[in-house]
Scaffold this active site. Sequence first.
Site, PDB file in Angstrom:
ATOM      1  N   HIS A 171     -48.390 -39.070  63.930  1.00 32.55           N
ATOM      2  CA  HIS A 171     -47.761 -39.807  65.029  1.00 32.55           C
ATOM      3  C   HIS A 171     -46.585 -40.663  64.558  1.00 32.55           C
ATOM      4  O   HIS A 171     -45.526 -40.690  65.170  1.00 32.55           O
ATOM      5  CB  HIS A 171     -48.781 -40.721  65.714  1.00 32.55           C
ATOM      6  CG  HIS A 171     -50.050 -40.032  66.114  1.00 32.55           C
ATOM      7  ND1 HIS A 171     -50.065 -38.773  66.633  1.00 32.55           N
ATOM      8  CD2 HIS A 171     -51.348 -40.437  66.076  1.00 32.55           C
ATOM      9  CE1 HIS A 171     -51.324 -38.428  66.913  1.00 32.55           C
ATOM     10  NE2 HIS A 171     -52.113 -39.426  66.575  1.00 32.55           N
ATOM     11  N   ASP A 177     -49.100 -33.171  69.211  1.00 34.52           N
ATOM     12  CA  ASP A 177     -49.152 -34.532  68.689  1.00 34.52           C
ATOM     13  C   ASP A 177     -49.044 -35.387  69.933  1.00 34.52           C
ATOM     14  O   ASP A 177     -47.980 -35.455  70.554  1.00 34.52           O
ATOM     15  CB  ASP A 177     -47.971 -34.797  67.745  1.00 34.52           C
ATOM     16  CG  ASP A 177     -48.084 -36.184  67.136  1.00 34.52           C
ATOM     17  OD1 ASP A 177     -48.313 -37.142  67.904  1.00 34.52           O
ATOM     18  OD2 ASP A 177     -47.980 -36.322  65.910  1.00 34.52           O
ATOM     19  N   HIS A 178     -50.152 -35.994  70.327  1.00 35.19           N
ATOM     20  CA  HIS A 178     -50.142 -36.600  71.672  1.00 35.19           C
ATOM     21  C   HIS A 178     -49.149 -37.754  71.785  1.00 35.19           C
ATOM     22  O   HIS A 178     -48.794 -38.154  72.882  1.00 35.19           O
ATOM     23  CB  HIS A 178     -51.561 -37.003  72.109  1.00 35.19           C
ATOM     24  CG  HIS A 178     -52.041 -38.302  71.530  1.00 35.19           C
ATOM     25  ND1 HIS A 178     -52.564 -38.411  70.275  1.00 35.19           N
ATOM     26  CD2 HIS A 178     -52.057 -39.542  72.044  1.00 35.19           C
ATOM     27  CE1 HIS A 178     -52.903 -39.664  70.047  1.00 35.19           C
ATOM     28  NE2 HIS A 178     -52.607 -40.378  71.104  1.00 35.19           N
TER      29      HIS A 178
HETATM   30  C1  BG6 Z   1     -55.577 -40.402  67.482  1.00 38.22           C
HETATM   31  C2  BG6 Z   1     -56.353 -40.921  66.312  1.00 38.22           C
HETATM   32  O1  BG6 Z   1     -54.760 -39.325  67.084  1.00 38.22           O
HETATM   33  O2  BG6 Z   1     -54.760 -41.423  68.012  1.00 38.22           O
HETATM   34  C3  BG6 Z   1     -57.175 -42.142  66.718  1.00 38.22           C
HETATM   35  O3  BG6 Z   1     -57.217 -39.927  65.822  1.00 38.22           O
HETATM   36  C4  BG6 Z   1     -56.291 -43.181  67.352  1.00 38.22           C
HETATM   37  O4  BG6 Z   1     -57.835 -42.696  65.589  1.00 38.22           O
HETATM   38  C5  BG6 Z   1     -55.480 -42.555  68.472  1.00 38.22           C
HETATM   39  O5  BG6 Z   1     -57.111 -44.213  67.857  1.00 38.22           O
HETATM   40  C6  BG6 Z   1     -54.487 -43.540  69.017  1.00 38.22           C
HETATM   41  O6  BG6 Z   1     -53.899 -43.008  70.148  1.00 38.22           O
HETATM   42  P1  BG6 Z   1     -53.250 -43.968  71.229  1.00 38.22           P
HETATM   43  O7  BG6 Z   1     -52.606 -43.030  72.181  1.00 38.22           O
HETATM   44  O8  BG6 Z   1     -54.366 -44.784  71.811  1.00 38.22           O
HETATM   45  O9  BG6 Z   1     -52.295 -44.829  70.493  1.00 38.22           O
END
Ligand code: BG6
Length: 649
Positions: free
Chosen positions: A264, A201-202
Amino acid sequence: MSEQLIVSQSQGGSSTPGARPAAGCLMVIFGASGDLTKRLLMPALYNLACDQLLPSGFAVIGMAKDEWTTAEFRERMARDLKEFSTRPQFNQEVCDEFVARLHYTPGKFDDPPAYARLAELVERLDGEQGADGNLLFYMATPPVVFGMISSHLVQAGFQKRERGWQRVIVEKPFGHDLASAIALNREILKHWREDQIYRIDHYLGKETVQNILAFRFSNGIFEPLWNKHFVDHIQFTVSESVGVEGRGNYYERSGVLRDMIQNHMFQMLAYVCMEPPSSFQPNAIRDGKARLLEAIRIMKPEEVEHYCVRGQYGPGRKPDGTPVTEYRKERDVNPQSMTETFAALKLFIDNWRWEGVPIYLRSGKSLWKRGTEIIVEFKKAPEVIFRGTAVDHLDTNRLIFHIQPDQGIELRFHTKVPGPTLQLQPVNMRFSYGEAFRAGRGTGYEVLIYNCMIGDATLFSRTDLVETAWRIAQPIMDGWEARKPADFPNYAAGSWGPQASRLLIERDGRKWTEIINREVLMKVPLFQSCDPILLNVLVMLLKPVGFAAGKLIIQKGDTGQEMYLICRGEVEVLDANDQPIAKLKDGDYFGEMSLLLAQPRTASIRAVTSCDLFVLEKAGFAKALDDHPQFAKAVLETARKRYQVAVPG
Ligand code: BG6
């Protein structure tokens, strides 16, 4: 995905304090010709190389269906690295060394001979590099093929290898709903033990998200306040200014609940609200998160409409003014799509600590700004003790975690305005990562890959965590499936989202805290020449308010208590017969006259479209005029021109 801070002290210089290069390993990337590899994985590995955190015995093997050679793969990655590197200066020497460790073997994921070739290459490179038999498999592929790849790896004899460890990183989306997540877990668990599986989960790779735990559990002053006795409610906002950006095909089947909230946002929620863990060991943290998620009240079908709001963007404009087409006209999107691009939820945590404390979450695409913030709003001090003073109301204290793009923590409180009488003004104490650390920018994947290499699973999800998160989301998805929205699209691209989202929180007597930053203010012409001190003051003083089309904002004859700035939308000025005589749009302001002249409102103002406005209350307005001559000059000039009246200069 955003850039994240990585704590690298210098370009190609010393490595992250306290961190050592991981033990030797080979990293096999399935889907190596795709976007994720070039945009995120390669820049992350290159950043690790710059920070001397890659093992000395290390090589990457890319596998994908494209018939590339190793030389071609290297050439492409070297080129892409230059484009997607997150470092301010590019280190060609490190890049060359890194690219020389890249290898490629073409192969379709359902083709057994491709895995035999992979096994041979692994064997050879393991010997050449001294990788001690350690293997990290990265599934940069759609989840439907995780099982297939795993079973081919087994057939090709990988699990019979006797030396080293084998770990697998799997990318999101981890399931589409509860049933598919359970099925996917079963499928993967057929081939791998739980301790070998690293589910990405990044958001957990973001420094500011990881810091939530460090902040909560290393500072003695907050923990005693972190409960229902002191916290009024908590807000989580992930606002994106981008739309679906060509990902219509995926997004149509996902929507924001699955795409952002179930994963997230629930992860962040768990960090903010979990009980203190007994240690920072991976399973202690993950157990704490699991218990928290289990305590979230599961919604009953009849509650979904009451506690959840969904939205879909219609046409509008980006913050920089460029037109945005409506979601239903995006590529690969059904023209009658019912997919939500915005959602707001109100949740409860049924445990001793949080009983009765509402947790509000919202996220959406094509909103007015990009920003992820978590706001812990504390209970108000009693206003009554200020009776007989000029203080007529108190704001609440708020602790704000700025996750991105601003990265920091802020505490908002009142202070006495210097002068002979007792007057209060909200102010803030702020910690900013950029000011406190000499940190480089990363992709967020560095820390995740590195942690997998060293076998630390803290930042990765677990079977129970994934399934519990789906258990919370499932009834909402079911409720929405059963009742199609009648009002889509229901918010303009570039706005603050649907009106119903405001009502969700306002009917509880609370408001979303819109974090206004200087960047946003600088788009309003009135503020463009303002000095930084005034901008800081305005960031604290301006309050957001939304009006639906047709609503009266100012009534002629009323006593003026505030002025308004139009963030987005159009209003009309009405004459004595309620006939429109002028229109005002984004960046314009109104309502200042009665404050300047201390007279009742001279005209009514009505919203033509739905409007997102900032309100500056009388006291803040007066203070801005007194302390900031440039601001006063600009306001008075406009007033003179607009109304052809004499106003005190
Ligand atoms: C991803 C989603 O997991 O996270 C995208 O699939 C979203 O739709 C993105 O734009 C947002 O990531 P960050 O790190 O830019 O907040």
